[in-house]
Design a protein around this motif. Sequence first.
Motif, PDB file in Angstrom:
ATOM      1  N   ILE A 146      37.837  49.608  39.574  1.00 54.70           N
ATOM      2  CA  ILE A 146      38.486  49.232  38.318  1.00 54.70           C
ATOM      3  C   ILE A 146      39.095  50.475  37.685  1.00 54.70           C
ATOM      4  O   ILE A 146      38.407  51.475  37.481  1.00 54.70           O
ATOM      5  N   VAL A 147      40.385  50.388  37.348  1.00 53.48           N
ATOM      6  CA  VAL A 147      41.084  51.552  36.797  1.00 53.48           C
ATOM      7  C   VAL A 147      41.726  51.158  35.467  1.00 53.48           C
ATOM      8  O   VAL A 147      42.789  50.520  35.447  1.00 53.48           O
ATOM      9  N   PRO A 148      41.114  51.519  34.325  1.00 56.33           N
ATOM     10  CA  PRO A 148      41.762  51.272  33.032  1.00 56.33           C
ATOM     11  C   PRO A 148      42.826  52.331  32.771  1.00 56.33           C
ATOM     12  O   PRO A 148      42.596  53.528  32.977  1.00 56.33           O
ATOM     13  N   LEU A 149      43.999  51.916  32.346  1.00 56.62           N
ATOM     14  CA  LEU A 149      45.095  52.840  32.078  1.00 56.62           C
ATOM     15  C   LEU A 149      45.516  52.724  30.619  1.00 56.62           C
ATOM     16  O   LEU A 149      45.285  51.698  29.969  1.00 56.62           O
ATOM     17  N   THR A 150      46.127  53.760  30.109  1.00 55.18           N
ATOM     18  CA  THR A 150      46.643  53.746  28.739  1.00 55.18           C
ATOM     19  C   THR A 150      48.102  54.178  28.757  1.00 55.18           C
ATOM     20  O   THR A 150      48.564  54.850  29.690  1.00 55.18           O
ATOM     21  N   GLY A 151      48.818  53.799  27.720  1.00 54.99           N
ATOM     22  CA  GLY A 151      50.221  54.178  27.615  1.00 54.99           C
ATOM     23  C   GLY A 151      51.028  53.060  27.001  1.00 54.99           C
ATOM     24  O   GLY A 151      50.705  51.875  27.166  1.00 54.99           O
ATOM     25  N   THR A 152      52.069  53.425  26.292  1.00 53.30           N
ATOM     26  CA  THR A 152      52.921  52.422  25.663  1.00 53.30           C
ATOM     27  C   THR A 152      53.904  51.805  26.647  1.00 53.30           C
ATOM     28  O   THR A 152      54.440  50.731  26.402  1.00 53.30           O
ATOM     29  N   ASP A 153      54.125  52.482  27.765  1.00 51.22           N
ATOM     30  CA  ASP A 153      55.052  51.999  28.786  1.00 51.22           C
ATOM     31  C   ASP A 153      54.234  51.543  29.997  1.00 51.22           C
ATOM     32  O   ASP A 153      53.819  52.349  30.833  1.00 51.22           O
TER      33      ASP A 153
ATOM     34  N   ARG B 108      40.779  36.812  24.378  1.00 57.26           N
ATOM     35  CA  ARG B 108      41.381  37.619  25.442  1.00 57.26           C
ATOM     36  C   ARG B 108      40.436  38.731  25.900  1.00 57.26           C
ATOM     37  O   ARG B 108      40.391  39.070  27.092  1.00 57.26           O
ATOM     38  N   LYS B 109      39.695  39.298  24.971  1.00 54.65           N
ATOM     39  CA  LYS B 109      38.741  40.344  25.332  1.00 54.65           C
ATOM     40  C   LYS B 109      37.689  39.807  26.283  1.00 54.65           C
ATOM     41  O   LYS B 109      37.339  40.442  27.295  1.00 54.65           O
ATOM     42  N   GLN B 110      37.198  38.608  25.993  1.00 55.26           N
ATOM     43  CA  GLN B 110      36.191  37.989  26.862  1.00 55.26           C
ATOM     44  C   GLN B 110      36.776  37.647  28.231  1.00 55.26           C
ATOM     45  O   GLN B 110      36.133  37.851  29.266  1.00 55.26           O
ATOM     46  N   THR B 111      38.011  37.154  28.240  1.00 54.33           N
ATOM     47  CA  THR B 111      38.673  36.827  29.501  1.00 54.33           C
ATOM     48  C   THR B 111      38.860  38.070  30.362  1.00 54.33           C
ATOM     49  O   THR B 111      38.625  38.053  31.580  1.00 54.33           O
ATOM     50  N   LEU B 112      39.288  39.165  29.729  1.00 50.57           N
ATOM     51  CA  LEU B 112      39.492  40.414  30.466  1.00 50.57           C
ATOM     52  C   LEU B 112      38.178  40.931  31.046  1.00 50.57           C
ATOM     53  O   LEU B 112      38.117  41.336  32.212  1.00 50.57           O
ATOM     54  N   GLU B 113      37.123  40.904  30.262  1.00 54.65           N
ATOM     55  CA  GLU B 113      35.819  41.366  30.740  1.00 54.65           C
ATOM     56  C   GLU B 113      35.341  40.532  31.919  1.00 54.65           C
ATOM     57  O   GLU B 113      34.770  41.059  32.885  1.00 54.65           O
ATOM     58  N   SER B 114      35.586  39.218  31.858  1.00 55.12           N
ATOM     59  CA  SER B 114      35.193  38.333  32.955  1.00 55.12           C
ATOM     60  C   SER B 114      35.974  38.653  34.225  1.00 55.12           C
ATOM     61  O   SER B 114      35.416  38.685  35.329  1.00 55.12           O
ATOM     62  N   SER B 115      37.276  38.926  34.060  1.00 58.33           N
ATOM     63  CA  SER B 115      38.111  39.257  35.223  1.00 58.33           C
ATOM     64  C   SER B 115      37.673  40.576  35.852  1.00 58.33           C
ATOM     65  O   SER B 115      37.609  40.705  37.087  1.00 58.33           O
ATOM     66  N   ILE B 116      37.364  41.541  35.008  1.00 55.08           N
ATOM     67  CA  ILE B 116      36.937  42.853  35.525  1.00 55.08           C
ATOM     68  C   ILE B 116      35.595  42.731  36.252  1.00 55.08           C
ATOM     69  O   ILE B 116      35.398  43.344  37.308  1.00 55.08           O
TER      70      ILE B 116
END
Length: 378
Positions: free
Chosen positions: A315-322, A297-305
Amino acid sequence: MPDTPPRKSAEDWLVSSETEKHRGRLKIFLGYAPGVGKTFSMLSEGIRRRARGEDVVIGIVETHGREGTAELATKLYQVPRREIDYKGTPFTEMDVDAILARMPQVALVDELAHTNIEGSRLPKRYDDVLLLLDNKIDVCSTINIQHVESLAPRVQALTGISVREQVPDWVLDRADEIVIADLTPEALVTRLRRGDIYPMERVERSLANFFRRGNLIALREMALQRVTRAVDRSLDDYVRRKNLGAHWTVAEKIAVCISSSPQARDLIARGARLAEALEAELYILHVASPRDDTPERKQTLESSIQFAANLGAQIVPLTGTDTARATATFMRENRITQAIMGRSATHGLRSYLYYLAIQKFMAEAPHVDLHIVTQEKH
């Protein structure tokens, strides 16, 4: 015109001392073709500001033999140009040092994209303008849309004319105000045929090349879009300062919410097509999840980004449990107008939780038009 700076009253000096500024303000008059009235508008602005008591000088103005422009230029003091000898040929350029020595409140500087003759203090005229701004001098300047660096390739493909002198986009982004000097293509062609833009012997050749009606319509559209972008950026600042609602917007902004699944590329591609059709900014949002930690999944995400970055998306990485709240908060604060989300063909509890998240997102960001794209189960 004689060099007679206007006198300030004691009240004027008091106001100016209380509103000390850190840099000059830049106002750009943007056009889509020669002859639309950029320089005329800039000179008119300078004359109005001088009438209000400001010390306004002409750093440099190119009249191109146009009588109306030349007449207006005589109404303001012009700083003498600097003479430069280049390979045995004399040239004149704007004397930025003379302007700095005088320290006017406002300097009018024509043709922002101009390249200075070798031997000048700085290589480009926009470098001169930035120096004046750093010294707290307001600057009014002009530019045609074909000289904006990011648009030059499109203009060349459209008109077949290579644009040698360009201004980086970041210079225009520093402008405090961008005003379009607008004229319909029909009115511009009429002005051209009258000989108001070029000598009569150049008219027919110009009509057959750069001044073709299709070219003018497309270039005008580019200029209008650029001004819309500047207006929306100014509105962004105003909305943040005043804490106004997220519905205050001018330009379209598209946000695509992706996960680390292989289907993310399809969502990104759909968002890119929509952004291109609407001339919109494109954002790719991803909320970090423990599921992303597996190597696949990490590789797939990097490819998509990387795919999104190649399309020019932000590209906007976000954090949060919700996840719903994190994405809604970003879209509300950045005044996103349209959002694209994927929906896997799931059933049962996962489907129920998905719809709960969608409802929460819509409650948190009610101004956003939401596109839900059904995807294959994964």
